[in-house]
Write a protein that holds these residues in place. Structure first.
Motif, mmCIF file in Angstrom:
data_model
loop_
_atom_site.group_PDB
_atom_site.id
_atom_site.type_symbol
_atom_site.label_atom_id
_atom_site.label_comp_id
_atom_site.label_asym_id
_atom_site.label_seq_id
_atom_site.Cartn_x
_atom_site.Cartn_y
_atom_site.Cartn_z
ATOM 1 N N PRO A 1 -13.459 14.608 -22.824
ATOM 2 C CA PRO A 1 -14.316 13.564 -22.263
ATOM 3 C C PRO A 1 -15.591 13.298 -23.061
ATOM 4 N N VAL A 2 -15.952 14.189 -23.980
ATOM 5 C CA VAL A 2 -17.170 14.015 -24.777
ATOM 6 C C VAL A 2 -16.829 14.154 -26.255
ATOM 7 N N LYS A 3 -17.254 13.170 -27.043
ATOM 8 C CA LYS A 3 -17.027 13.200 -28.491
ATOM 9 C C LYS A 3 -18.345 12.966 -29.198
ATOM 10 N N VAL A 4 -18.554 13.666 -30.303
ATOM 11 C CA VAL A 4 -19.779 13.526 -31.088
ATOM 12 C C VAL A 4 -19.394 13.175 -32.514
ATOM 13 N N GLU A 5 -20.007 12.109 -33.023
ATOM 14 C CA GLU A 5 -19.780 11.696 -34.408
ATOM 15 C C GLU A 5 -21.095 11.832 -35.156
ATOM 16 N N CYS A 6 -21.070 12.572 -36.239
ATOM 17 C CA CYS A 6 -22.260 12.776 -37.052
ATOM 18 C C CYS A 6 -22.230 11.790 -38.211
ATOM 19 N N LEU B 1 -15.650 11.572 -16.567
ATOM 20 C CA LEU B 1 -16.100 12.794 -17.222
ATOM 21 C C LEU B 1 -15.384 14.042 -16.724
ATOM 22 N N PHE B 2 -15.111 14.128 -15.448
ATOM 23 C CA PHE B 2 -14.519 15.327 -14.871
ATOM 24 C C PHE B 2 -13.010 15.213 -14.655
ATOM 25 N N THR C 1 -11.384 13.258 -12.634
ATOM 26 C CA THR C 1 -11.034 13.113 -11.219
ATOM 27 C C THR C 1 -10.707 11.680 -10.836
ATOM 28 N N GLY C 2 -10.955 10.735 -11.764
ATOM 29 C CA GLY C 2 -10.764 9.327 -11.453
ATOM 30 C C GLY C 2 -12.020 8.673 -10.907
ATOM 31 N N LYS C 3 -13.007 9.467 -10.548
ATOM 32 C CA LYS C 3 -14.289 8.930 -10.073
ATOM 33 C C LYS C 3 -15.203 8.774 -11.280
ATOM 34 N N LEU C 4 -15.621 7.519 -11.560
ATOM 35 C CA LEU C 4 -16.405 7.226 -12.753
ATOM 36 C C LEU C 4 -17.881 7.529 -12.537
#
Length: 80
Positions: free
Chosen positions: A24-29, A42-43, A45-48
């Motif tokens: 759910p989390v991506k970091v581009e340098c 994020l979790f 669960t379908g709840k945004l």
């Protein structure tokens, strides 16, 4: 190249492990900034989550996308 885009997921105990594109989390340098992309589901669960509920860092970097997308993006200059 000093920075590579790599997705990591922390396992119990804090061990970082690379994962596939489902993270759910991506970091581009980039050369002068970091781009952090967070799935609004994020979790998984379908709840945004609401973009306004997320911040990056102690200075409270606010998201730079509209609420009608399924991701939230943050841009942070490397010197910030």
């Amino acid at each position: 190249e000093l920075c590579n885009s790599q997705t990591l997921w922390l396992l119990p105990g804090g061990t970082p492990t690379p994962v596939g594109s489902s993270s759910p989390v991506k970091v581009e340098c980039l050369e002068a900034e970091l781009v952090v992309t967070v799935s609004r589901d994020l979790f998984g669960t379908g709840k945004l989550v609401q973009p306004g509920d997320l911040t990056l860092g102690s200075e409270g970097c606010q998201p730079r996308v509209s609420e009608d997308t399924d991701v939230v993006r943050f841009n942070a200059q490397l010197h910030e």
